[in-house]
Motif scaffolding. Sequence first.
Motif, PDB file in Angstrom:
ATOM      1  N   ALA A   1     -80.509 -60.431  -8.938  1.00 56.69           N
ATOM      2  CA  ALA A   1     -79.237 -61.149  -7.381  1.00 56.69           C
ATOM      3  C   ALA A   1     -77.961 -60.625  -7.759  1.00 56.69           C
ATOM      4  CB  ALA A   1     -80.157 -62.009  -6.705  1.00 56.69           C
ATOM      5  N   HIS A   2     -77.816 -61.492  -9.217  1.00 60.05           N
ATOM      6  CA  HIS A   2     -76.035 -61.820  -9.424  1.00 60.05           C
ATOM      7  C   HIS A   2     -75.999 -60.233  -9.563  1.00 60.05           C
ATOM      8  CE1 HIS A   2     -75.390 -65.263 -10.254  1.00 60.05           C
ATOM      9  NE2 HIS A   2     -76.166 -65.458 -11.262  1.00 60.05           N
ATOM     10  N   VAL A   3     -76.664 -59.071  -9.766  1.00 62.99           N
ATOM     11  CA  VAL A   3     -75.346 -57.550  -9.459  1.00 62.99           C
ATOM     12  C   VAL A   3     -76.083 -57.420  -8.494  1.00 62.99           C
ATOM     13  CG1 VAL A   3     -76.534 -55.434 -10.445  1.00 62.99           C
ATOM     14  CG2 VAL A   3     -77.220 -57.155 -12.224  1.00 62.99           C
ATOM     15  N   LEU A   4     -76.596 -57.532  -7.583  1.00 66.10           N
ATOM     16  CA  LEU A   4     -76.136 -57.019  -6.698  1.00 66.10           C
ATOM     17  C   LEU A   4     -75.946 -57.724  -5.254  1.00 66.10           C
ATOM     18  CD1 LEU A   4     -80.550 -56.147  -5.212  1.00 66.10           C
ATOM     19  CD2 LEU A   4     -78.283 -54.307  -6.351  1.00 66.10           C
ATOM     20  N   ALA A   5     -75.511 -58.615  -6.222  1.00 61.36           N
ATOM     21  CA  ALA A   5     -73.653 -59.805  -5.577  1.00 61.36           C
ATOM     22  C   ALA A   5     -72.980 -59.338  -4.790  1.00 61.36           C
ATOM     23  CB  ALA A   5     -73.628 -60.809  -5.978  1.00 61.36           C
ATOM     24  N   HIS A   6     -72.825 -57.935  -5.500  1.00 65.68           N
ATOM     25  CA  HIS A   6     -71.787 -57.311  -5.101  1.00 65.68           C
ATOM     26  C   HIS A   6     -71.912 -56.512  -3.999  1.00 65.68           C
ATOM     27  CE1 HIS A   6     -69.250 -57.521  -8.583  1.00 65.68           C
ATOM     28  NE2 HIS A   6     -70.474 -57.498  -9.436  1.00 65.68           N
ATOM     29  N   PHE A   7     -72.846 -56.662  -3.358  1.00 68.02           N
ATOM     30  CA  PHE A   7     -73.273 -55.566  -2.641  1.00 68.02           C
ATOM     31  C   PHE A   7     -73.032 -56.590  -0.812  1.00 68.02           C
ATOM     32  CE2 PHE A   7     -75.023 -53.004  -5.744  1.00 68.02           C
ATOM     33  CZ  PHE A   7     -74.654 -52.179  -4.958  1.00 68.02           C
ATOM     34  N   ILE A   8     -73.092 -57.584  -1.474  1.00 76.02           N
ATOM     35  CA  ILE A   8     -72.815 -58.678  -0.003  1.00 76.02           C
ATOM     36  C   ILE A   8     -71.632 -58.274   0.742  1.00 76.02           C
ATOM     37  CG2 ILE A   8     -72.318 -60.816   0.594  1.00 76.02           C
ATOM     38  CD1 ILE A   8     -73.755 -62.135  -1.918  1.00 76.02           C
ATOM     39  N   LYS A   9     -71.719 -58.098   2.103  1.00 76.37           N
ATOM     40  CA  LYS A   9     -70.839 -57.691   3.303  1.00 76.37           C
ATOM     41  C   LYS A   9     -70.362 -59.294   3.374  1.00 76.37           C
ATOM     42  CE  LYS A   9     -71.625 -52.701   3.952  1.00 76.37           C
ATOM     43  NZ  LYS A   9     -71.899 -51.891   4.653  1.00 76.37           N
ATOM     44  N   GLU A  10     -68.874 -58.779   4.075  1.00 74.41           N
ATOM     45  CA  GLU A  10     -68.240 -60.462   4.714  1.00 74.41           C
ATOM     46  C   GLU A  10     -68.384 -59.719   6.192  1.00 74.41           C
ATOM     47  OE1 GLU A  10     -65.809 -62.481   2.687  1.00 74.41           O
ATOM     48  OE2 GLU A  10     -67.210 -63.432   0.395  1.00 74.41           O
ATOM     49  N   SER A  11     -68.566 -59.343   6.549  1.00 72.64           N
ATOM     50  CA  SER A  11     -68.268 -58.055   7.578  1.00 72.64           C
ATOM     51  C   SER A  11     -68.753 -57.441   7.623  1.00 72.64           C
ATOM     52  CB  SER A  11     -66.167 -57.998   8.480  1.00 72.64           C
ATOM     53  OG  SER A  11     -65.972 -56.757   7.533  1.00 72.64           O
ATOM     54  N   LYS A  12     -68.838 -56.018   9.092  1.00 75.38           N
ATOM     55  CA  LYS A  12     -69.400 -54.774   9.045  1.00 75.38           C
ATOM     56  C   LYS A  12     -68.312 -53.343   8.917  1.00 75.38           C
ATOM     57  CE  LYS A  12     -72.234 -55.941  13.616  1.00 75.38           C
ATOM     58  NZ  LYS A  12     -72.093 -55.583  14.888  1.00 75.38           N
ATOM     59  N   GLU A  13     -67.321 -54.538   9.151  1.00 78.79           N
ATOM     60  CA  GLU A  13     -66.259 -53.162   8.354  1.00 78.79           C
ATOM     61  C   GLU A  13     -66.300 -53.781   6.694  1.00 78.79           C
ATOM     62  OE1 GLU A  13     -65.592 -55.413  10.748  1.00 78.79           O
ATOM     63  OE2 GLU A  13     -65.919 -53.924  12.118  1.00 78.79           O
ATOM     64  N   ASP A  14     -66.766 -54.383   5.883  1.00 80.15           N
ATOM     65  CA  ASP A  14     -66.731 -54.794   4.063  1.00 80.15           C
ATOM     66  C   ASP A  14     -67.304 -53.337   3.971  1.00 80.15           C
ATOM     67  OD1 ASP A  14     -66.270 -55.582   2.055  1.00 80.15           O
ATOM     68  OD2 ASP A  14     -67.674 -57.466   2.304  1.00 80.15           O
ATOM     69  N   GLY A  15     -65.859 -52.425   2.838  1.00 80.94           N
ATOM     70  CA  GLY A  15     -66.711 -51.597   2.636  1.00 80.94           C
ATOM     71  C   GLY A  15     -66.031 -51.465   1.241  1.00 80.94           C
ATOM     72  N   SER A  16     -66.389 -52.350   0.080  1.00 74.95           N
ATOM     73  CA  SER A  16     -66.135 -53.234  -1.223  1.00 74.95           C
ATOM     74  C   SER A  16     -67.112 -52.043  -2.440  1.00 74.95           C
ATOM     75  CB  SER A  16     -65.075 -54.237  -1.366  1.00 74.95           C
ATOM     76  OG  SER A  16     -66.419 -55.186  -0.722  1.00 74.95           O
TER      77      SER A  16
END
Length: 339
Positions: free
Chosen positions: A113-128
């Motif tokens: 889960a710590h690794v996949l924290a980078h895939f959390i989106k804070e909006s639909k447009e979040d592409g980071s």
Amino acid sequence: MTIILGIESSCDDTAAAVIQDGVLLSNIVSSQKVHESYGGVVPELASRAHQQNIIPVVDQALKKAGVKKEDISAVAFTRGPGLMGSLLVGTSFAKGFSTALGIPMVDVNHLHAHVLAHFIKESKEDGSQPGFPFLCLLVSGGNSQIVLVRSYKDMEIIGQTIDDAAGEAFDKCAKVMGLGYPGGPIVDRLAKEGNPDSFKLNKPHIQGYDYSFSGLKTSFLYLLRDELKKDPDFVEKNKADLCASLQKTIIEILMDKLRKAAKDLGIKEVAVAGGVSANSGLRTAFEDHAKRFGWKIYIPPFGYTTDNAAMVAMTGYFKYQDKEFCPVDAAPFSRVVLI
């Protein structure tokens, strides 16, 4: 529409989060202050606090997300590794919630889960989010690993500590200086005021991509022992310089192996995760390496560095898509060898 409720209770933070179609709607964390006076987490006190906190925390997460419990598609929970008593609270709640609503359970590996924290989106447009494959330096109080991430469910540990973790080195060295608990943030703060070249500390010579921090801790302890014989006020007079030198050495050890792995594998996308990723010196080192070596770096927001349920819900969302559910009799585990 897929809505995942995430539950995190692996150590001393009770957390709940709601993710809808990969976008974070809420992330509530209740920290336990009771452990500060003991200089570390007391497992029995932690599990009792989880029992008190978990229902109010979940209630807040649902209210902030604007969803009802009947809207939840599945409940994701941290199954391990962690403190067994703490994990039992989160696991038991997830089982009750799942059974009452007739929805599936998704078990989550805390490190995964710590690794996949980078895939959390804070909006639909979040592409980071990172692209696959990427390297992730996972550093916390209990873990120091270099993980090759080929996909959300295909991860390989290519390097890890053979003894102590980087976060443990920060905390234990802070303890011998009398800085309090948790020591890592205090060292980080004081390091900003000191000279990182004041004291030379031992670095290990380990083959491959593995780490070792026990020698560094011993080196630091011997330095204090020898200098305190000469001057009983040595630590107080040199606190900032000691912290700066310690932090610089730990970061150099971490980055040397990560840089080698990135070069050997030809990977330019590099992330950092875990509690130690909040360290300002480590974040600066990542930014420096991005400029020097052309890395595309991924540094998590501070809210996703420590234990949180958003990363659990995110992992649960990925697993839900593949229908990777767990049975209601699933038991938590306190330790794990592979991610």
